[in-house]
Motif scaffolding. Structure first.
Motif, PDB file in Angstrom:
ATOM      1  N   ILE A 172       5.363 -96.224  24.746  1.00  0.00           N
ATOM      2  CA  ILE A 172       4.842 -94.808  23.908  1.00  0.00           C
ATOM      3  C   ILE A 172       5.180 -93.657  24.816  1.00  0.00           C
ATOM      4  N   GLU A 173       5.812 -93.913  26.238  1.00  0.00           N
ATOM      5  CA  GLU A 173       6.190 -92.901  26.872  1.00  0.00           C
ATOM      6  C   GLU A 173       7.329 -91.865  26.159  1.00  0.00           C
ATOM      7  N   PRO A 174       8.380 -92.639  25.833  1.00  0.00           N
ATOM      8  CA  PRO A 174       9.404 -91.764  24.990  1.00  0.00           C
ATOM      9  C   PRO A 174       8.954 -90.819  24.155  1.00  0.00           C
ATOM     10  N   PHE A 175       7.953 -91.337  23.216  1.00  0.00           N
ATOM     11  CA  PHE A 175       7.025 -90.460  22.258  1.00  0.00           C
ATOM     12  C   PHE A 175       6.224 -89.325  22.776  1.00  0.00           C
ATOM     13  N   TRP A 176       5.882 -89.434  23.953  1.00  0.00           N
ATOM     14  CA  TRP A 176       5.161 -88.124  24.559  1.00  0.00           C
ATOM     15  C   TRP A 176       6.279 -87.410  25.487  1.00  0.00           C
ATOM     16  N   TRP A 177       7.360 -88.016  25.742  1.00  0.00           N
ATOM     17  CA  TRP A 177       8.433 -87.336  26.097  1.00  0.00           C
ATOM     18  C   TRP A 177       9.088 -86.440  25.150  1.00  0.00           C
ATOM     19  N   SER A 178       9.410 -86.886  23.793  1.00  0.00           N
ATOM     20  CA  SER A 178       9.894 -86.198  22.877  1.00  0.00           C
ATOM     21  C   SER A 178       8.954 -85.057  22.523  1.00  0.00           C
ATOM     22  N   LEU A 179       8.006 -85.094  22.455  1.00  0.00           N
ATOM     23  CA  LEU A 179       7.089 -83.930  22.229  1.00  0.00           C
ATOM     24  C   LEU A 179       6.914 -82.898  23.294  1.00  0.00           C
ATOM     25  N   PHE A 180       7.041 -83.448  24.451  1.00  0.00           N
ATOM     26  CA  PHE A 180       7.231 -82.622  25.730  1.00  0.00           C
ATOM     27  C   PHE A 180       8.529 -81.761  25.591  1.00  0.00           C
ATOM     28  N   GLY A 181       9.496 -82.594  25.138  1.00  0.00           N
ATOM     29  CA  GLY A 181      10.913 -81.833  25.352  1.00  0.00           C
ATOM     30  C   GLY A 181      10.976 -80.845  24.031  1.00  0.00           C
ATOM     31  N   ALA A 182      10.460 -81.363  22.902  1.00  0.00           N
ATOM     32  CA  ALA A 182      10.642 -80.313  21.798  1.00  0.00           C
ATOM     33  C   ALA A 182       9.737 -79.074  21.992  1.00  0.00           C
ATOM     34  N   GLY A 183       8.368 -79.185  22.635  1.00  0.00           N
ATOM     35  CA  GLY A 183       7.499 -78.100  22.937  1.00  0.00           C
ATOM     36  C   GLY A 183       8.217 -77.136  24.251  1.00  0.00           C
ATOM     37  N   GLY A 184       9.021 -77.687  25.138  1.00  0.00           N
ATOM     38  CA  GLY A 184       9.542 -77.006  26.075  1.00  0.00           C
ATOM     39  C   GLY A 184      10.480 -76.243  25.585  1.00  0.00           C
ATOM     40  N   THR A 185      11.278 -76.541  24.662  1.00  0.00           N
ATOM     41  CA  THR A 185      12.295 -75.986  24.192  1.00  0.00           C
ATOM     42  C   THR A 185      11.853 -74.746  23.080  1.00  0.00           C
ATOM     43  N   LEU A 186      11.006 -75.011  22.386  1.00  0.00           N
ATOM     44  CA  LEU A 186      10.381 -73.959  21.446  1.00  0.00           C
ATOM     45  C   LEU A 186       9.750 -73.039  22.169  1.00  0.00           C
ATOM     46  N   ALA A 187       9.053 -73.265  23.454  1.00  0.00           N
ATOM     47  CA  ALA A 187       8.167 -72.354  24.239  1.00  0.00           C
ATOM     48  C   ALA A 187       9.300 -71.473  24.890  1.00  0.00           C
ATOM     49  N   ALA A 188      10.323 -71.967  25.373  1.00  0.00           N
ATOM     50  CA  ALA A 188      11.308 -71.330  26.185  1.00  0.00           C
ATOM     51  C   ALA A 188      12.014 -70.355  25.548  1.00  0.00           C
ATOM     52  N   LEU A 189      12.276 -70.774  24.112  1.00  0.00           N
ATOM     53  CA  LEU A 189      12.892 -69.644  23.276  1.00  0.00           C
ATOM     54  C   LEU A 189      12.081 -68.598  22.695  1.00  0.00           C
ATOM     55  N   PHE A 190      10.833 -68.987  22.358  1.00  0.00           N
ATOM     56  CA  PHE A 190       9.863 -67.959  21.644  1.00  0.00           C
ATOM     57  C   PHE A 190       8.670 -67.351  22.429  1.00  0.00           C
ATOM     58  N   ILE A 191       8.249 -68.137  23.271  1.00  0.00           N
ATOM     59  CA  ILE A 191       6.929 -67.532  23.935  1.00  0.00           C
ATOM     60  C   ILE A 191       7.315 -66.261  24.877  1.00  0.00           C
ATOM     61  N   PRO A 192       8.092 -66.382  25.569  1.00  0.00           N
ATOM     62  CA  PRO A 192       8.293 -64.852  26.399  1.00  0.00           C
ATOM     63  C   PRO A 192       8.216 -63.786  25.906  1.00  0.00           C
ATOM     64  N   ILE A 193       9.232 -63.505  24.571  1.00  0.00           N
ATOM     65  CA  ILE A 193       9.356 -62.438  23.798  1.00  0.00           C
ATOM     66  C   ILE A 193       7.630 -62.297  23.158  1.00  0.00           C
ATOM     67  N   THR A 194       7.264 -63.220  22.462  1.00  0.00           N
ATOM     68  CA  THR A 194       5.723 -63.040  21.955  1.00  0.00           C
ATOM     69  C   THR A 194       4.854 -62.661  22.974  1.00  0.00           C
ATOM     70  N   LEU A 195       4.797 -63.214  23.954  1.00  0.00           N
ATOM     71  CA  LEU A 195       3.886 -62.821  24.810  1.00  0.00           C
ATOM     72  C   LEU A 195       4.056 -61.321  25.399  1.00  0.00           C
ATOM     73  N   PHE A 196       5.073 -61.046  25.478  1.00  0.00           N
ATOM     74  CA  PHE A 196       5.604 -59.691  25.878  1.00  0.00           C
ATOM     75  C   PHE A 196       5.245 -58.828  24.873  1.00  0.00           C
ATOM     76  N   ILE A 197       5.425 -58.674  23.646  1.00  0.00           N
ATOM     77  CA  ILE A 197       5.316 -57.984  22.423  1.00  0.00           C
ATOM     78  C   ILE A 197       3.596 -57.815  22.028  1.00  0.00           C
ATOM     79  N   ASN A 198       3.006 -58.945  21.895  1.00  0.00           N
ATOM     80  CA  ASN A 198       1.552 -58.922  21.728  1.00  0.00           C
ATOM     81  C   ASN A 198       0.652 -58.805  22.809  1.00  0.00           C
ATOM     82  N   GLY A 199       1.224 -59.401  23.939  1.00  0.00           N
ATOM     83  CA  GLY A 199       0.150 -59.135  25.298  1.00  0.00           C
ATOM     84  C   GLY A 199       0.249 -57.955  26.054  1.00  0.00           C
ATOM     85  N   LEU A 200       1.514 -57.493  25.848  1.00  0.00           N
ATOM     86  CA  LEU A 200       1.780 -56.144  26.812  1.00  0.00           C
ATOM     87  C   LEU A 200       2.230 -54.886  25.915  1.00  0.00           C
ATOM     88  N   ALA A 201       3.230 -55.033  25.337  1.00  0.00           N
ATOM     89  CA  ALA A 201       3.994 -54.037  24.681  1.00  0.00           C
ATOM     90  C   ALA A 201       2.924 -53.292  23.701  1.00  0.00           C
TER      91      ALA A 201
END
Lengths: 115, 138
Positions: free
Chosen positions: A5-34
């Protein structure tokens, strides 16, 4: 079980890490600060609701939120395991981390379906 | 290991170096590794805040306005400012490691690591600019 089952968890980890890296900083900046600090005007309630209800938006929001939770679950599990040397609690930590992410995923699904 | 090792007649204890809990504070490179791993708390923490904002959105205009008020509190601003630093650190370290996870080949040549990381950074900047512009347009 662990080895299969480890590769399954790793794939979720990898997909989440990529989506978060691309979208979270700007979303957080706009909604939480700007917007709260008045640097940007908050979009009208009706517009935000209409946009969020679009099927593509719902899918995007679900994936971003759910996979961010699984990204945390996998990474935090190994941080506790290696960083704090909690090797004897391996199973308990895994259940709490992946279980927490699953609860968060169900909450996200419920919230977005009922939006 | 205990200070007074016990005699075990049947089973010899194998050697296992004991690691102190805060082993990673001794060297900057190790502390940086733990910092990178801890960015995941801020990633999930913000995902939760975002989910709560969507929940408020679904509950109606009053609930949503109350949530926006909450976001204006000094505590919220401070937490978001700290979180922003961590999620940016997540993005930078993630894109720098992307070439290790994804070995792309064109023909029989491997795409250089810097190209793969560079494309990730360009995508990041492009997406961020597009989302900021879309918000600006309302």
């Amino acid at each position: 079980m662990k080895t299969t089952i480890e590769p399954f968890w790793w794939s979720l980890f990898g997909a989440g890490g990529t989506l978060a890296a691309l979208f979270i900083p700007i979303t957080l900046f706009i909604n939480g600060l700007a917007i709260p600090l008045g640097w940007l005007d908050a979009p009208a309630y009706e517009n935000v609701l209409q946009l969020a209800r679009h099927p593509l938006a719902r899918t995007y929001l679900f994936l971003l939120i759910s996979l961010s939770f699984y990204h945390w679950a996998h990474r935090f599990r190994f941080t506790l395991y290696d960083g704090l040397q909690l090797k004897h609690l391996n199973l308990l930590i895994a259940v709490i981390c992946y279980g927490g992410a699953t609860v968060g995923t169900i909450a996200a699904g419920y919230t977005l379906i009922n939006l | 290991m205990s200070a007074n090792p016990q005699h075990t007649p049947y089973h010899p204890r194998w050697y296992r170096a004991s690691m102190p809990i805060f082993w990673w504070l001794r060297r900057w490179i190790h502390a940086r590794f733990i910092l990178r791993e801890l960015t995941s708390i801020f990633v999930a923490g913000y995902a939760l805040v975002y989910l709560l904002q969507l929940r408020a959105l679904g509950l109606g205009p009053e609930a949503y306005a109350r949530f926006l008020d909450l976001l204006r509190s000094p505590l919220s601003i401070s937490l978001h400012a700290v979180s922003l630093v961590f999620v940016i650190y997540h993005s930078i370290t993630w894109f720098n490691l992307a070439p290790r996870a994804l070995a792309l080949r064109i023909g029989d040549r491997r795409v250089p690591d810097k190209v793969i990381a560079g494309l990730n950074f360009i995508a990041w900047i492009g997406i961020s600019a597009a989302l900021a512009w879309a918000t600006l347009k309302g």
